[in-house]
Write a protein that holds these residues in place. Structure first.
Motif, PDB file in Angstrom:
ATOM      1  N   LYS A 448       0.950  -1.317  -0.371  1.00 50.50           N
ATOM      2  CA  LYS A 448       0.233  -0.328  -0.131  1.00 50.50           C
ATOM      3  C   LYS A 448       0.890   1.356  -0.191  1.00 50.50           C
ATOM      4  CE  LYS A 448      -3.730   0.313   2.766  1.00 50.50           C
ATOM      5  NZ  LYS A 448      -4.608   0.365   3.719  1.00 50.50           N
ATOM      6  N   LEU A 449       0.719   2.000  -1.010  1.00 49.98           N
ATOM      7  CA  LEU A 449       1.399   3.427  -1.045  1.00 49.98           C
ATOM      8  C   LEU A 449       0.846   4.319  -0.310  1.00 49.98           C
ATOM      9  CD1 LEU A 449       1.765   3.353  -4.965  1.00 49.98           C
ATOM     10  CD2 LEU A 449       3.514   2.261  -3.187  1.00 49.98           C
ATOM     11  N   TRP A 450      -0.355   4.745  -0.082  1.00 47.56           N
ATOM     12  CA  TRP A 450      -0.927   5.757   0.622  1.00 47.56           C
ATOM     13  C   TRP A 450      -2.501   5.510   0.566  1.00 47.56           C
ATOM     14  CZ3 TRP A 450      -3.843   9.358  -2.304  1.00 47.56           C
ATOM     15  CH2 TRP A 450      -3.643   9.684  -3.592  1.00 47.56           C
ATOM     16  N   GLU A 451      -3.131   6.408   1.447  1.00 48.21           N
ATOM     17  CA  GLU A 451      -4.512   6.349   1.417  1.00 48.21           C
ATOM     18  C   GLU A 451      -4.790   7.683   2.116  1.00 48.21           C
ATOM     19  OE1 GLU A 451      -4.716   4.221   5.914  1.00 48.21           O
ATOM     20  OE2 GLU A 451      -5.315   3.227   4.141  1.00 48.21           O
ATOM     21  N   VAL A 452      -6.211   8.136   1.973  1.00 45.24           N
ATOM     22  CA  VAL A 452      -6.955   9.468   2.087  1.00 45.24           C
ATOM     23  C   VAL A 452      -8.186   8.764   2.769  1.00 45.24           C
ATOM     24  CG1 VAL A 452      -7.540  11.511   1.504  1.00 45.24           C
ATOM     25  CG2 VAL A 452      -5.579  10.676   0.593  1.00 45.24           C
ATOM     26  N   TYR A 453      -8.630   9.367   4.071  1.00 38.08           N
ATOM     27  CA  TYR A 453     -10.012   9.367   4.244  1.00 38.08           C
ATOM     28  C   TYR A 453     -10.831  10.660   4.395  1.00 38.08           C
ATOM     29  CZ  TYR A 453     -13.513   8.519   7.926  1.00 38.08           C
ATOM     30  OH  TYR A 453     -14.859   8.341   8.628  1.00 38.08           O
ATOM     31  N   SER A 454     -12.082  10.379   3.930  1.00 36.66           N
ATOM     32  CA  SER A 454     -12.926  11.504   3.781  1.00 36.66           C
ATOM     33  C   SER A 454     -14.402  11.349   4.555  1.00 36.66           C
ATOM     34  CB  SER A 454     -13.143  11.874   2.152  1.00 36.66           C
ATOM     35  OG  SER A 454     -11.887  12.075   1.584  1.00 36.66           O
ATOM     36  N   GLY A 455     -14.681  10.316   5.193  1.00 37.35           N
ATOM     37  CA  GLY A 455     -15.890  10.298   6.009  1.00 37.35           C
ATOM     38  C   GLY A 455     -17.172   9.516   5.149  1.00 37.35           C
ATOM     39  N   HIS A 456     -17.249   9.530   4.025  1.00 42.11           N
ATOM     40  CA  HIS A 456     -18.213   9.102   3.141  1.00 42.11           C
ATOM     41  C   HIS A 456     -17.817   7.998   2.356  1.00 42.11           C
ATOM     42  CE1 HIS A 456     -21.077  12.410   4.646  1.00 42.11           C
ATOM     43  NE2 HIS A 456     -20.038  13.276   4.172  1.00 42.11           N
ATOM     44  N   PRO A 457     -18.886   6.910   1.828  1.00 46.96           N
ATOM     45  CA  PRO A 457     -18.714   6.234   0.868  1.00 46.96           C
ATOM     46  C   PRO A 457     -17.994   6.768  -0.621  1.00 46.96           C
ATOM     47  CG  PRO A 457     -20.643   5.710   2.046  1.00 46.96           C
ATOM     48  CD  PRO A 457     -20.225   7.166   2.320  1.00 46.96           C
ATOM     49  N   VAL A 458     -17.131   6.144  -0.869  1.00 48.63           N
ATOM     50  CA  VAL A 458     -16.301   6.431  -2.135  1.00 48.63           C
ATOM     51  C   VAL A 458     -16.950   5.960  -3.210  1.00 48.63           C
ATOM     52  CG1 VAL A 458     -14.241   6.374  -3.539  1.00 48.63           C
ATOM     53  CG2 VAL A 458     -14.011   6.381  -0.968  1.00 48.63           C
ATOM     54  N   GLN A 459     -17.773   6.620  -3.934  1.00 46.33           N
ATOM     55  CA  GLN A 459     -18.540   6.279  -4.975  1.00 46.33           C
ATOM     56  C   GLN A 459     -17.949   6.192  -6.337  1.00 46.33           C
ATOM     57  OE1 GLN A 459     -21.978   8.521  -6.994  1.00 46.33           O
ATOM     58  NE2 GLN A 459     -23.432   7.353  -5.783  1.00 46.33           N
ATOM     59  N   HIS A 460     -17.222   7.277  -6.574  1.00 46.61           N
ATOM     60  CA  HIS A 460     -16.508   7.254  -8.025  1.00 46.61           C
ATOM     61  C   HIS A 460     -15.079   7.360  -7.819  1.00 46.61           C
ATOM     62  CE1 HIS A 460     -16.049   8.492 -12.192  1.00 46.61           C
ATOM     63  NE2 HIS A 460     -15.420   9.339 -11.663  1.00 46.61           N
ATOM     64  N   ILE A 461     -14.224   6.662  -8.774  1.00 42.44           N
ATOM     65  CA  ILE A 461     -12.773   6.778  -8.755  1.00 42.44           C
ATOM     66  C   ILE A 461     -12.402   6.762 -10.248  1.00 42.44           C
ATOM     67  CG2 ILE A 461     -10.528   5.488  -8.502  1.00 42.44           C
ATOM     68  CD1 ILE A 461     -11.552   4.574  -5.637  1.00 42.44           C
ATOM     69  N   SER A 462     -11.632   7.626 -10.854  1.00 40.14           N
ATOM     70  CA  SER A 462     -11.158   7.562 -12.109  1.00 40.14           C
ATOM     71  C   SER A 462      -9.601   8.349 -12.193  1.00 40.14           C
ATOM     72  CB  SER A 462     -12.347   8.476 -13.068  1.00 40.14           C
ATOM     73  OG  SER A 462     -11.546   8.653 -14.229  1.00 40.14           O
ATOM     74  N   PHE A 463      -8.832   7.535 -12.772  1.00 44.52           N
ATOM     75  CA  PHE A 463      -7.299   8.162 -12.757  1.00 44.52           C
ATOM     76  C   PHE A 463      -6.802   7.838 -14.291  1.00 44.52           C
ATOM     77  CE2 PHE A 463      -6.603   3.774 -11.519  1.00 44.52           C
ATOM     78  CZ  PHE A 463      -5.899   3.459 -12.161  1.00 44.52           C
ATOM     79  N   SER A 464      -5.734   8.904 -14.564  1.00 48.83           N
ATOM     80  CA  SER A 464      -4.972   8.569 -15.555  1.00 48.83           C
ATOM     81  C   SER A 464      -3.596   8.326 -15.094  1.00 48.83           C
ATOM     82  CB  SER A 464      -5.144   9.877 -16.544  1.00 48.83           C
ATOM     83  OG  SER A 464      -5.024  10.862 -16.003  1.00 48.83           O
ATOM     84  N   SER A 465      -2.381   8.614 -16.202  1.00 47.63           N
ATOM     85  CA  SER A 465      -0.978   8.526 -15.816  1.00 47.63           C
ATOM     86  C   SER A 465      -0.839   9.720 -15.086  1.00 47.63           C
ATOM     87  CB  SER A 465      -0.442   8.528 -16.839  1.00 47.63           C
ATOM     88  OG  SER A 465      -0.756   9.803 -17.651  1.00 47.63           O
ATOM     89  N   HIS A 466      -1.297  10.966 -14.908  1.00 45.24           N
ATOM     90  CA  HIS A 466      -1.253  12.030 -14.042  1.00 45.24           C
ATOM     91  C   HIS A 466      -2.037  12.751 -13.179  1.00 45.24           C
ATOM     92  CE1 HIS A 466      -3.543  14.679 -16.842  1.00 45.24           C
ATOM     93  NE2 HIS A 466      -3.063  14.075 -17.804  1.00 45.24           N
TER      94      HIS A 466
END
Length: 539
Positions: A448-466
């Motif tokens: 595991k490289l890192w993590e971030v907490y925000s308090g609500h369920p994570v509904q959407h994730i989208s990433f590219s190379s940058h």
């Protein structure tokens, strides 16, 4: 080595050395190259005087030597360049390095005439790729929390190529373009001008692609905006009941909706007028709906309704039953030629939860993956590398499936609660959990490289190379009047969207925004380390 072999070796070496030292012209005009990077056959002898190339014990034409060297990778070309001066000339040919850039995905829309030294361009692209990968691992870059709407709660979020769309309980729809770091997000207006702000129905679903934005409302209305023309909808469609599922094609202008027992496909005509391309009736309520990419003129959709899975073709309004009379479907994703969906288990005594992979062309099952106790909550087939697929489960584990063998290649204990969103590329996994945690993994080292907490369920994730887009959407969209009046309480319940940018070499000199942004005025920092922007992630 006998005397005869030694004399033959010396003779060939002297011929090769004399040929390499002879002055020749190597540079060819860029306009004689085709867009695909292949030199026209009529110009080889006119543009290059090196007609014969020593190749072990034979002499080869220069064109044939290039065709042989094109099968080498960058390491192979580097080794061949050390053999002799003649081979060095061939190994540094512009056509070879242009093809190598195209094969590794660098500057895919470029022509060979755009640059004079493709080997240097390839090295720069590799260095930038290494820099981005290092920033991903160390969480270095810029982060921004997209501006929220006062007195409203986030309902749904979607993104495409860095453009983010969000719908709220107030009926508002906003769009951000994170590629330009312009966070003055415009509102997409409804067609009804008499509606006052905050009096519109809640937004149920939002979708976006390169040219269209779509929003479905609780009262069954559907708005379609053309991002190239303005903020007012180009088409408005009405269902008799609430819209249960919404899908938007990622490569053309096709929208699919599911309301009650009807599935409707909408697309513009040749004159630009929106119309119903196809309409289907299914015996059960549709929970999941996806449009198959790269289908050409006639759109194709996949709909999951309970324990039924349909393939819907707009060309002849055909409804093909792919899956029936089994456990209910729990998640769905499609690629150009396959569909993957999770099904519930029958209990630990009988059979566990599985992911079924079907061929869209043949209409038959290809694989049955996994056999776990808890249900699969998300699956990502379209964004995964070839022959791989990633899934999330209610047990909090993220699994990588090998589509060639049908086995689980890797299983990570990523979250305390269920996994709600997941995506992978050739070296990392980004997953979101029901507890509100976003985790980044290097699955090659199982770390595991890192993590971030925000308090609500994570509904959407989208990433590219940058870049990385994450959205935490609360389950509860109804708030009391007392909570709306309190800024602290509203901030805790409204949900949030974060945009990460890891190309810090550009941001450090061009971006007018702080590198680490926070909604708290007391925190005015300009650090490159995102870990400093979230100092209490592990508390």
């Amino acid at each position: 080595m006998d005397d005869c072999s030694l004399d033959e070796f010396r003779r060939r070496w002297q011929e090769e050395l004399a040929q390499a030292q002879a002055p020749r012209k190597r540079r060819r005009p860029a306009n004689s190259l085709t867009r695909g990077g292949v030199l026209k056959s009529d110009d080889w002898h006119e543009q290059n005087e090196m007609n014969d190339v020593p190749f072990f014990d034979i002499q080869l034409p220069y064109e044939l030597a290039i065709n042989i060297f094109q099968y080498l990778d960058r390491k192979g070309l580097g080794r061949c360049a050390q053999v002799s001066k003649t081979w060095k000339v061939i190994a540094e040919d512009e056509v070879l390095w242009f093809r190598l850039c195209q094969q590794e995905g660098h500057l895919p829309d470029s022509s060979i005439s755009d640059y004079s030294c493709w080997k240097l361009i390839f090295q720069e692209c590799r260095a930038k790729e290494h820099m981005l990968r290092t920033n991903w691992k160390n969480r270095k870059g810029a982060v921004s929390e997209l501006e929220h709407i006062p007195d409203a709660v986030l309902c749904d979020v979607h993104s495409h190529d860095g453009v983010v769309i969000a719908g709220y309980t107030s009926g508002d729809v906003r769009v951000w373009d994170t590629r330009t770091w312009d966070y003055v997000a415009p509102f997409l207006e409804s067609e009804d001008e008499e509606d006052e702000p905050g009096m519109q129905p809640n937004v149920s679903f939002v979708r976006i692609n390169s040219s269209l934005a779509v929003a479905a409302y609780e009262d069954g209305f559907l708005n379609i905006w053309d991002l190239r023309t303005g903020k007012y909808p180009v088409h408005r469609f009405e269902h008799d009941a609430r819209i249960q599922a919404l899908a938007l094609s990622q490569d053309d202008a096709t929208v699919a909706t599911a309301s009650a027992f009807d599935v409707v496909m909408l697309s513009p005509s040749e004159e630009g007028y929106w119309q119903i391309a196809a309409e289907f009736e299914v015996p059960k309520l549709v929970q999941y709906l996806e449009i198959v990419p790269e289908t050409g003129r006639y759109p194709v959709a996949v709909a999951a309704a309970g324990d039924l899975m349909y393939l819907l073709k707009a060309e002849d309004s055909a409804r093909t039953l792919l899956y029936a009379h089994g456990p209910p479907v729990t998640c769905l994703d499609v690629s150009a030629n396959q569909v993957a969906f999770g099904v519930q288990g029958l209990g630990w005594v009988y059979e566990g939860s599985k992911i079924l992979v079907y061929s869209l062309e043949a209409g038959r099952r290809l694989l049955k993956l996994g056999n776990v106790l808890r249900d699969f909550t998300c699956v990502n087939l379209s964004d995964s590398p070839p022959n791989l697929m990633v899934s999330g489960n209610m047990d909090g584990r993220v699994r990588i499936h090998d589509l060639r063998s049908g086995n689980i290649a890797l299983s990570l204990s990523a979250h305390q609660l269920g996994v709600s969103a997941v995506q992978m590329d050739d070296w990392k996994i980004v997953s979101g959990g029901e507890e509100g945690l976003v985790s980044v993994w290097d699955y090659r080292t199982n770390q595991k490289l890192w993590e971030v907490y925000s308090g609500h369920p994570v509904q959407h994730i989208s990433f590219s190379s940058h870049s990385l887009i994450t959205a935490n959407v609360p389950y509860q969209t109804v708030m009391r009047k007392a909570d709306l009046d309190s800024f602290t309480t509203h901030r805790r319940h409204r949900g949030l969207i974060r945009a990460y940018e890891f190309a810090v070499d550009q941001l450090a000199f061009q971006s007018p925004l702080p590198v680490c942004r926070s909604s708290c005025d007391a925190m005015a920092t300009h650090y490159y380390d995102l870990a400093l922007a979230f100092p209490y992630n592990h508390v």
